[in-house]
Design an enzyme around this catalytic site. Structure first.
Site, short mmCIF file in Angstrom:
data_model
loop_
_atom_site.label_atom_id
_atom_site.label_comp_id
_atom_site.label_asym_id
_atom_site.label_seq_id
_atom_site.Cartn_x
_atom_site.Cartn_y
_atom_site.Cartn_z
N ARG A 49 48.88 59.19 42.41
CA ARG A 49 50.07 58.86 42.81
C ARG A 49 51.12 58.67 41.93
O ARG A 49 52.47 59.00 41.87
CB ARG A 49 49.87 57.80 43.90
CG ARG A 49 50.96 57.44 44.73
CD ARG A 49 50.79 56.09 45.19
NE ARG A 49 49.82 55.84 46.21
CZ ARG A 49 49.95 55.92 47.69
NH1 ARG A 49 51.28 56.10 48.12
NH2 ARG A 49 49.10 55.64 48.47
N LYS A 98 29.45 58.22 45.28
CA LYS A 98 29.16 57.18 46.50
C LYS A 98 30.18 56.23 46.59
O LYS A 98 30.88 55.97 45.57
CB LYS A 98 27.98 56.72 46.02
CG LYS A 98 27.83 55.62 44.87
CD LYS A 98 26.35 54.89 44.92
CE LYS A 98 26.66 53.35 44.97
NZ LYS A 98 27.47 52.70 43.85
N ASP A 132 25.02 61.05 42.01
CA ASP A 132 24.33 59.72 41.90
C ASP A 132 24.12 59.59 40.40
O ASP A 132 23.36 60.39 39.90
CB ASP A 132 23.05 59.70 42.63
CG ASP A 132 22.54 58.36 42.48
OD1 ASP A 132 22.29 57.73 41.39
OD2 ASP A 132 21.82 57.74 43.51
N HIS A 133 24.85 58.74 39.88
CA HIS A 133 24.92 58.58 38.32
C HIS A 133 23.51 58.60 37.71
O HIS A 133 23.20 58.56 36.47
CB HIS A 133 25.98 57.91 37.77
CG HIS A 133 25.67 56.67 37.81
ND1 HIS A 133 25.91 55.73 38.67
CD2 HIS A 133 25.12 55.53 36.75
CE1 HIS A 133 25.35 54.36 38.39
NE2 HIS A 133 25.05 54.42 37.20
N LYS A 184 20.65 60.13 33.90
CA LYS A 184 19.89 59.47 32.99
C LYS A 184 18.59 60.20 32.38
O LYS A 184 17.79 60.71 33.49
CB LYS A 184 19.44 58.08 33.33
CG LYS A 184 20.72 57.09 33.67
CD LYS A 184 20.09 55.72 34.31
CE LYS A 184 21.14 54.95 35.06
NZ LYS A 184 22.31 54.46 34.18
N GLU A 210 20.50 43.40 36.75
CA GLU A 210 21.90 43.57 35.90
C GLU A 210 22.34 42.03 35.71
O GLU A 210 22.06 40.96 36.32
CB GLU A 210 23.06 44.44 36.80
CG GLU A 210 22.68 45.45 37.41
CD GLU A 210 23.80 46.00 38.05
OE1 GLU A 210 24.66 46.88 37.13
OE2 GLU A 210 23.92 46.05 39.28
N ASP A 261 25.16 49.02 47.87
CA ASP A 261 25.57 49.81 46.73
C ASP A 261 24.38 50.12 45.69
O ASP A 261 24.60 51.01 44.87
CB ASP A 261 26.20 48.21 45.63
CG ASP A 261 26.64 48.79 44.69
OD1 ASP A 261 27.39 49.30 44.61
OD2 ASP A 261 26.37 48.07 43.48
N HIS A 277 20.72 54.83 44.43
CA HIS A 277 20.06 54.68 43.06
C HIS A 277 18.60 54.54 43.30
O HIS A 277 17.73 55.06 42.75
CB HIS A 277 20.60 53.91 42.35
CG HIS A 277 22.05 53.95 41.81
ND1 HIS A 277 22.55 55.14 42.04
CD2 HIS A 277 22.96 52.86 41.95
CE1 HIS A 277 23.82 54.82 41.88
NE2 HIS A 277 24.22 53.53 41.63
C1 BG6 Z 1 26.94 51.44 40.68
C2 BG6 Z 1 26.84 50.14 41.54
O1 BG6 Z 1 26.71 52.57 41.41
O2 BG6 Z 1 25.80 51.36 39.72
C3 BG6 Z 1 27.12 49.09 40.47
O3 BG6 Z 1 28.17 50.36 42.17
C4 BG6 Z 1 26.14 48.95 39.43
O4 BG6 Z 1 27.36 47.97 41.12
C5 BG6 Z 1 25.85 50.32 38.78
O5 BG6 Z 1 26.33 47.91 38.55
C6 BG6 Z 1 24.72 50.29 37.86
O6 BG6 Z 1 24.50 51.47 37.01
P1 BG6 Z 1 23.89 51.40 35.78
O7 BG6 Z 1 24.05 52.63 35.08
O8 BG6 Z 1 24.78 50.44 34.79
O9 BG6 Z 1 22.67 50.86 36.00
#
Ligand code: BG6
Length: 491
Positions: free
Chosen positions: A39, A145, A174-175, A179, A213, A232, A237
């Site tokens: 924007r 997501k 899905d990140h 990994k 975390e 989340d 994940h």
């Molecule tokens: C994200 C979540 O998808 O993954 C976050 O929204 C979380 O809350 C993160 O912290 C964790 O990813 P990683 O790669 O740091 O384990």
């Protein structure tokens, strides 16, 4: 590549550094350009300046040639991406860049936007003809997501997307699958002869998956309070990790062959009755405490979090898979914010051997063998077993055999997005979630969320920031004489 939401955090922290790394590894061709859309009013030059600053700020080692290569081909288009008008301008601009960079009309659209805009952006892309694949070119869309916030909204989103895009064109990212160690689970299981024969209920006592975390919710209170730890982290994940760990060998590495097997695992997760929700799930919220020596406010004191919030920042679950391989083997999952340490791992605990042989020795109990796939912060695989402690008496100690990625392969700069972007550009959807996987994941957590909603927690906050979570999570394990695995404290 068109990035919607180009002025946001994801673009800055992940996408731009990932493109830079891809080019440096020789994986991005000259026929490539990036068009950012957002924007804010910015010129091409101003966006380039920002990208330049982002590259300076990120941890990747510099490479001036590669940096100027990327900067030269960054462009910007400003507008409200919820409005149709922008897409007419987008079609013209993209057409010009196609011609200038000879892209043959291949487009990757990255939706780094608020999820509520996903359906609208895709619909507009369709309306101006930017999503249609014709004349041999491809059009693919990456979506971040959350894919809905429950089963119903996920289905609705999938239906909206399907009106414009084929499933083949839809890449739900899905990140976690970016990994290396996560990708290695399949290689480890199926590329070696010795693990698969013992990978079942006959030899395995239980499986644990932890993603703890240290971070709290930081500045994401607004999003997180609506979402909570379950939405989340779990259906996305953690379920990816469970499905890779538990799946049957696919017939090939073809994207659908792999994802079919993963989906079967999710569908095999035994549904919870309301009574089981109470016995087999634990939720928690952090109160104030100390994380790595630094004071942390309670979750309820974080910015944009209501002072009486009942959102969970911790979840632990005990699941069973209703299939032949895994019947009666519990899978324990846990994830939380503001915990003692950041660590993600999968721990496979094998059954104990019988003790009788050691009856007349000082050995009173045998430690079970444990195979741990360490995902972060260290990338490693370790196997623990008992060994005789040197000396005249038969005493056993637990020792560890450990393979650390960096010892063998060195450390390679990576944001975790390189492989995923590359796969999308080359049309390999194996590491992306299919619509049925997303829906299967939501179907598992839905009954838990329903019971939680009907019975708001009365004991929140119930764990101290900097701890391993609520006591109930330990009890979930100890009821059957088991305990959560933590990587040993570093000396
Ligand atoms: C994200 C979540 O998808 O993954 C976050 O929204 C979380 O809350 C993160 O912290 C964790 O990813 P990683 O790669 O740091 O384990």
């Amino acid at each position: 590549m068109v990035i919607f939401g180009a002025s946001g955090d994801l673009t800055k922290r992940k996408l731009i550094p990932a493109l830079f790394n891809l080019r440096r590894s020789g994986l991005l061709p000259d026929n490539f350009a990036v068009l950012g859309v957002a924007r804010q009013e910015l010129s091409d030059e101003e966006l380039r300046q920002r990208v330049d600053d982002d590259l300076t700020a990120c941890d990747e080692p510099d490479d001036p040639k590669c940096r100027s290569w990327l900067l030269e081909r960054v462009y910007y288009l400003s507008g409200d991406i919820g409005q149709r008008e922008v897409y007419d301008r987008l079609a013209t601009r993209v057409g010009e860049l196609d011609a200038q960079y000879k892209t043959e009309g291949n487009h990757l659209y990255y939706l780094a936007t608020a999820p509520k805009l996903f359906a609208a952006v895709v619909q507009h892309l369709g309306a101006v003809g930017l999503a249609a694949e014709a004349d041999g070119h491809w059009r693919r869309v990456i979506i971040e997501k959350p894919f809905g916030r429950d089963l119903e909204s996920a289905r609705e989103l999938n239906q909206h997307l399907a009106k414009v895009l084929g499933e083949r064109q839809t890449y739900r990212i899905d990140h976690y699958l970016g990994k290396e160690t996560v990708q290695n689970i399949m290689a480890f299981r199926f590329g070696n002869g010795i693990f698969e024969p013992v990978w079942n209920r006959r030899y395995i006592d239980h499986v644990q998956i932890t993603a703890s975390e240290e971070v709290g919710v930081e500045l994401r209170g607004g999003y997180y309070d609506e979402s909570g730890a379950m939405r989340d982290m779990v259906p996305n994940h953690l379920f990816q990790l469970i499905s890779l760990t538990a799946m049957e060998p696919p017939t090939s590495f073809d994207a659908n062959a792999v994802r079919d097997e993963q989906t079967k695992v999710l569908r095999a997760i035994a549904p919870y009755t309301p009574e089981e929700v109470l016995r087999r799930s634990v939720r928690g919220q952090y109160g104030e405490g100390t994380v790595r020596g630094v004071h942390r406010d309670a979750y309820r004191g974080e910015p944009n979090v209501p002072p009486a919030s009942t959102t969970e920042t911790f979840v632990a679950l005990k699941l069973y898979l209703d299939n032949w391989r895994w019947a009666d083997v519990p899978f324990f999952l846990r994830t939380g914010k503001s915990m003692t340490r950041r660590e993600t791992h999968i721990s496979i605990q094998f059954r104990q051997p019988p003790l009788m042989l050691f009856r007349d020795t000082p050995v009173e109990h045998l430690q079970p063998n444990r195979l741990v796939i360490h995902i972060q912060p260290d990338e490693a695989i370790s196997l623990s077993f008992g060994a005789k402690i040197p000396g005249p008496q038969l005493r056993l100690g637990t020792v560890d055999m450990r393979f650390a990625y960096k010892d063998y392969f060195g450390e390679r700069p990576s944001t975790g997005y390189e492989r995923l972007l590359y796969d999308c550009m080359t049309g390999d959807a194996t590491l992306f979630q299919r619509s049925d996987m997303v829906e299967a994941g939501w179907a598992v957590v839905a009954p838990i969320l329903d019971v939680w909603k009907a019975l708001p927690p009365r004991d929140f906050p119930n764990y101290e920031a900097g701890s391993w979570g609520p006591r109930d999570a330990d009890e979930l394990m100890s009821r059957n004489g088991r305990a959560w695995y933590h990587t040993p404290d570093k000396k």
